[in-house]
Design an enzyme around this catalytic site. Structure first.
Site, PDB file in Angstrom:
ATOM      1  N   HIS A  38     106.435  58.342  87.760  1.00  0.00           N
ATOM      2  CA  HIS A  38     105.296  59.242  87.566  1.00  0.00           C
ATOM      3  C   HIS A  38     104.753  59.035  86.152  1.00  0.00           C
ATOM      4  CE1 HIS A  38     108.733  61.369  85.817  1.00  0.00           C
ATOM      5  NE2 HIS A  38     107.839  61.864  84.961  1.00  0.00           N
ATOM      6  N   HIS A 108     102.382  56.999  79.971  1.00  0.00           N
ATOM      7  CA  HIS A 108     103.282  55.915  80.373  1.00  0.00           C
ATOM      8  C   HIS A 108     104.042  56.286  81.649  1.00  0.00           C
ATOM      9  CE1 HIS A 108     105.974  58.638  78.264  1.00  0.00           C
ATOM     10  NE2 HIS A 108     106.968  58.083  78.944  1.00  0.00           N
TER      11      HIS A 108
END
Length: 167
Positions: A38, A108
């Site tokens: 995620h 990220h």
């Protein structure tokens, strides 16, 4: 009280692109399984799901979807990750509460973890994934996730989903 964070989930074909780029990774790193991949928008820590969901819903109301792509790998101390790129990512993360964090937001997707005192373990991966670029996609949903500690790593679950305007 569960630990909460908000995130964007990559579409299945992007997950498959990343998995194909990694191949069969072995190298002393603790790899995150694809079902936990995620892009964190904001971390809240222990909190009440209902209260945080109401707060997040207000903050995200009327916000549009965001264009996202994942590219080259990099590291934080002890973490190997892919860079998430998109001009609307930081404003969306700030709306979700990232601007309350003491450090600047860096979008990220965490791939693996390694001992902080052994940064060389990730060097081969930052090099081999330097030219990686996923397809771009339009993220039209933010999820409020719970994180519970279990043997073998955290278990993430979607507590609530917030649709973003598709326009």
């Amino acid at each position: 009280m569960p630990v909460l964070f908000s995130a964007l989930l990559p579409p299945e074909d992007v997950v498959e692109e990343i998995a194909a780029a990694l191949g069969d990774p072995r190298s002393g790193l603790r790899w995150e399984p694809p079902e936990r991949w995620h892009i964190t928008l904001a971390y809240y820590g222990p909190d009440d799901v209902g209260t945080r969901a109401a707060w997040l819903g207000e903050r995200l109301a009327g916000r549009g979807g965001v264009d996202v792509r994942l590219e080259k790998a990099a590291t934080f101390p002890g973490v190997l990750w892919l860079t998430a790129v998109g001009p609307e990512l930081t404003p969306l993360a700030n709306a979700a509460g990232a601007d309350a964090e003491p450090r600047p937001y860096r979008a990220h997707l965490t791939l693996a973890r390694f001992p902080r005192e052994e940064p060389g373990l990730a060097a081969r991966w930052t090099e081999s994934l330097q030219s990686f670029t996923s397809r771009s996609w339009r993220a039209t949903e933010v999820v409020l996730m719970t994180s519970e500690r279990e043997r073998g790593g955290p278990r993430y679950s979607v507590a609530r989903a917030f649709e973003l305007d598709r326009g």
